[in-house]
Design an enzyme around this catalytic site. Structure first.
Site, PDB file in Angstrom:
ATOM      1  N   ASP A  84      35.844  82.430  21.173  1.00 19.28           N
ATOM      2  CA  ASP A  84      36.190  82.221  22.585  1.00 19.28           C
ATOM      3  C   ASP A  84      36.799  80.828  22.747  1.00 19.28           C
ATOM      4  O   ASP A  84      36.113  79.821  22.595  1.00 19.28           O
ATOM      5  CB  ASP A  84      34.926  82.335  23.450  1.00 19.28           C
ATOM      6  N   TYR A 100      40.594  73.815  26.337  1.00 17.86           N
ATOM      7  CA  TYR A 100      39.753  73.212  25.291  1.00 17.86           C
ATOM      8  C   TYR A 100      40.564  72.369  24.302  1.00 17.86           C
ATOM      9  O   TYR A 100      40.009  71.618  23.510  1.00 17.86           O
ATOM     10  CB  TYR A 100      38.962  74.285  24.504  1.00 17.86           C
ATOM     11  N   LYS A 119      42.340  81.665  27.590  1.00 15.02           N
ATOM     12  CA  LYS A 119      42.235  81.573  29.058  1.00 15.02           C
ATOM     13  C   LYS A 119      43.405  80.769  29.603  1.00 15.02           C
ATOM     14  O   LYS A 119      43.855  79.801  28.987  1.00 15.02           O
ATOM     15  CB  LYS A 119      40.909  80.911  29.466  1.00 15.02           C
ATOM     16  N   HIS A 172      40.971  81.550  34.013  1.00 13.40           N
ATOM     17  CA  HIS A 172      39.809  80.707  33.679  1.00 13.40           C
ATOM     18  C   HIS A 172      38.928  80.431  34.908  1.00 13.40           C
ATOM     19  O   HIS A 172      37.704  80.491  34.823  1.00 13.40           O
ATOM     20  CB  HIS A 172      40.321  79.389  33.073  1.00 13.40           C
ATOM     21  N   LYS A 193      27.961  77.831  21.277  1.00 16.18           N
ATOM     22  CA  LYS A 193      28.777  76.834  20.571  1.00 16.18           C
ATOM     23  C   LYS A 193      27.881  75.885  19.767  1.00 16.18           C
ATOM     24  O   LYS A 193      26.816  75.477  20.239  1.00 16.18           O
ATOM     25  CB  LYS A 193      29.575  76.036  21.605  1.00 16.18           C
ATOM     26  N   SER A 194      28.316  75.549  18.567  1.00 18.28           N
ATOM     27  CA  SER A 194      27.672  74.483  17.795  1.00 18.28           C
ATOM     28  C   SER A 194      28.660  74.025  16.739  1.00 18.28           C
ATOM     29  O   SER A 194      29.518  74.804  16.328  1.00 18.28           O
ATOM     30  CB  SER A 194      26.391  75.008  17.120  1.00 18.28           C
ATOM     31  N   VAL A 195      28.530  72.768  16.298  1.00 17.92           N
ATOM     32  CA  VAL A 195      29.335  72.321  15.149  1.00 17.92           C
ATOM     33  C   VAL A 195      28.432  72.107  13.935  1.00 17.92           C
ATOM     34  O   VAL A 195      28.898  71.671  12.888  1.00 17.92           O
ATOM     35  CB  VAL A 195      30.096  70.996  15.446  1.00 17.92           C
ATOM     36  N   ARG A 243      22.777  75.530  12.662  1.00 14.28           N
ATOM     37  CA  ARG A 243      22.635  76.139  13.995  1.00 14.28           C
ATOM     38  C   ARG A 243      23.604  77.299  14.179  1.00 14.28           C
ATOM     39  O   ARG A 243      23.270  78.292  14.832  1.00 14.28           O
ATOM     40  CB  ARG A 243      22.894  75.097  15.087  1.00 14.28           C
TER      41      ARG A 243
HETATM   42  P1  NAD Z   1      25.932  76.540  24.966  1.00 17.60           P
HETATM   43  O1  NAD Z   1      24.904  77.064  25.912  1.00 17.60           O
HETATM   44  O2  NAD Z   1      26.481  77.431  23.923  1.00 17.60           O
HETATM   45  O3  NAD Z   1      25.291  75.248  24.318  1.00 17.60           O
HETATM   46  C1  NAD Z   1      25.963  74.509  23.338  1.00 17.60           C
HETATM   47  C2  NAD Z   1      25.141  73.260  22.958  1.00 17.60           C
HETATM   48  O4  NAD Z   1      23.801  73.630  22.655  1.00 17.60           O
HETATM   49  C3  NAD Z   1      25.708  72.642  21.680  1.00 17.60           C
HETATM   50  O5  NAD Z   1      26.573  71.584  22.004  1.00 17.60           O
HETATM   51  C4  NAD Z   1      24.498  72.165  20.944  1.00 17.60           C
HETATM   52  O6  NAD Z   1      24.256  70.825  21.315  1.00 17.60           O
HETATM   53  C5  NAD Z   1      23.375  73.003  21.453  1.00 17.60           C
HETATM   54  N1  NAD Z   1      22.957  74.049  20.498  1.00 17.60           N
HETATM   55  C6  NAD Z   1      23.686  75.094  20.021  1.00 17.60           C
HETATM   56  N2  NAD Z   1      22.935  75.864  19.205  1.00 17.60           N
HETATM   57  C7  NAD Z   1      21.711  75.293  19.174  1.00 17.60           C
HETATM   58  C8  NAD Z   1      20.501  75.646  18.513  1.00 17.60           C
HETATM   59  N3  NAD Z   1      20.402  76.718  17.744  1.00 17.60           N
HETATM   60  N4  NAD Z   1      19.423  74.840  18.706  1.00 17.60           N
HETATM   61  C9  NAD Z   1      19.496  73.759  19.508  1.00 17.60           C
HETATM   62  N5  NAD Z   1      20.616  73.383  20.161  1.00 17.60           N
HETATM   63  C10 NAD Z   1      21.701  74.145  19.995  1.00 17.60           C
HETATM   64  O7  NAD Z   1      27.078  75.877  25.861  1.00 17.60           O
HETATM   65  P2  NAD Z   1      28.655  75.950  25.979  1.00 17.60           P
HETATM   66  O8  NAD Z   1      29.343  75.447  24.782  1.00 17.60           O
HETATM   67  O9  NAD Z   1      28.955  75.302  27.289  1.00 17.60           O
HETATM   68  O10 NAD Z   1      28.962  77.512  26.169  1.00 17.60           O
HETATM   69  C11 NAD Z   1      29.329  78.375  25.102  1.00 17.60           C
HETATM   70  C12 NAD Z   1      30.774  78.796  25.208  1.00 17.60           C
HETATM   71  O11 NAD Z   1      31.035  79.392  26.483  1.00 17.60           O
HETATM   72  C13 NAD Z   1      31.787  77.640  25.162  1.00 17.60           C
HETATM   73  O12 NAD Z   1      31.955  77.117  23.872  1.00 17.60           O
HETATM   74  C14 NAD Z   1      33.003  78.318  25.738  1.00 17.60           C
HETATM   75  O13 NAD Z   1      33.602  79.139  24.753  1.00 17.60           O
HETATM   76  C15 NAD Z   1      32.395  79.152  26.856  1.00 17.60           C
HETATM   77  N6  NAD Z   1      32.437  78.467  28.156  1.00 17.60           N
HETATM   78  C16 NAD Z   1      33.239  79.000  29.128  1.00 17.60           C
HETATM   79  C17 NAD Z   1      33.333  78.404  30.381  1.00 17.60           C
HETATM   80  C18 NAD Z   1      34.201  79.010  31.431  1.00 17.60           C
HETATM   81  O14 NAD Z   1      34.422  78.392  32.483  1.00 17.60           O
HETATM   82  N7  NAD Z   1      34.726  80.190  31.221  1.00 17.60           N
HETATM   83  C19 NAD Z   1      32.596  77.240  30.659  1.00 17.60           C
HETATM   84  C20 NAD Z   1      31.778  76.720  29.657  1.00 17.60           C
HETATM   85  C21 NAD Z   1      31.683  77.355  28.429  1.00 17.60           C
END
Ligand code: NAD
Length: 278
Positions: free
Chosen positions: A46, A51, A76, A109, A233-235, A239
């Site tokens: 996604d 981004y 998006k 978006h 999401k994670s880098v 995780r």
């Molecule tokens: P998320 O809820 O996926 O949280 C990501 C954060 O949580 C990471 O930066 C990391 O610090 C932590 N994390 C990830 N895995 C973990 C684990 N197993 N244990 C502990 N911590 C952990 O938040 P996000 O990135 O905001 O949302 C996911 C995806 O949704 C985005 O990457 C994007 O693709 C999408 N998104 C879309 C919109 C939109 O307006 N359409 C807005 C925000 C996000």
């Protein structure tokens, strides 16, 4: 490892219910993060123009050796490109950055109801063109409230395949999800773990301990059992792996209800009726 379930969208296309989100992944880290996700087994990415990492997502897909048909990629529309001619240019630019001749799913978006004289309908009709041309295999919206969706229904032919909205245990979005279910619009939940905010909740912690999984796995599993599509999401490679290992256990109906009851209508992101950043 059990396979990721596929969800059938209202036009017959399938989408893997679990994907990998790349919001806030720096371009310099994106090829590596997406490549790790592919190695783990994710096949759904996604991304968004906003981004700033479409080019690197495309590079990771090319480098993976996977068939394009075996990877589901969502893009998006840029918020500054809602006018039809701008939307056409922006869509072409996204395809070019990704190095693709089609996107699996392309979304508006944000509705931006306070911009463009409140017109997101002509933007949607432009996405309908991309769909008819086959350059977007499915089209949908993001951050649309039921009243925005009703306006699309009145003025357009194609029902959005998905609505991508913020969903997690502190924001369960019952009203929007019910509206979408009634209209065959699949729900994608963004920030599925509330960017980490829900992980310290004691109720989630105690369920995690009982089922022998991490709080993140329990919350992601809760989404899967509610039927939403998610892409955490994670880098961090462990995780990225952990977030994929959610298909070898099940939560009871009581656990799902207990997590849903944590709702406090608390957003981590913006309110779609007010968000106006272009
Ligand atoms: P998320 O809820 O996926 O949280 C990501 C954060 O949580 C990471 O930066 C990391 O610090 C932590 N994390 C990830 N895995 C973990 C684990 N197993 N244990 C502990 N911590 C952990 O938040 P996000 O990135 O905001 O949302 C996911 C995806 O949704 C985005 O990457 C994007 O693709 C999408 N998104 C879309 C919109 C939109 O307006 N359409 C807005 C925000 C996000």
């Amino acid at each position: 490892m059990t396979a990721v379930p596929q969800i059938t969208l209202n036009n017959g296309q399938s989408i893997p219910q679990l994907g990998f989100g790349v919001f806030q992944i720096e371009p310099k880290d994106t090829v590596e993060a997406v490549s790790t996700a592919f190695q783990v087994g994710y096949r759904h990415i996604d991304t968004a123009e906003m981004y700033g990492n479409e080019k690197e997502v495309g590079e990771a897909v090319a480098k993976s050796g996977l068939d394009r048909a075996d990877v589901f990629v969502t893009g998006k529309l840029a918020n500054d490109a809602h006018r039809p001619d701008d939307a056409r240019r922006a869509f072409d630019a996204s395809l070019e950055a990704l190095g693709f001749d089609y996107l699996d799913l392309f979304l508006i978006h944000w509705p931006l109801p306070t911009k463009y004289d409140g017109d997101f309908v002509s933007t949607w009709q432009t996405l309908e063109e991309f769909y008819r041309e086959g350059r977007a295999r499915s089209i949908g919206v993001s951050n649309f409230q039921p009243h925005h969706l009703r306006r699309l229904h009145e003025a357009s032919e194609i029902i959005p395949a998905v609505n991508q909205i913020e969903v997690h245990p502190f924001l369960t979005q019952d009203d929007v999800r019910a509206f979408c279910a009634e209209h065959q619009i699949a729900v994608e939940g963004w920030s599925p773990i509330g960017q980490g905010a829900v992980l310290d909740d004691p109720a989630i912690g105690s369920i995690a301990e009982r089922v022998g999984k991490t709080p993140a796995q329990v919350v992601l599993r809760w989404h899967i059992q509610r039927g939403d599509i998610i892409f955490p999401k994670s880098v961090t490679p462990p995780r990225i792996q952990e977030n994929f290992e959610i298909f070898d256990f099940e939560l009871s109906d009581g656990d799902v209800a207990e997590i849903s009851a944590l709702n406090k209508n608390q957003r981590t992101g913006s309110d779609p009726d007010k968000f106006d950043m272009v």
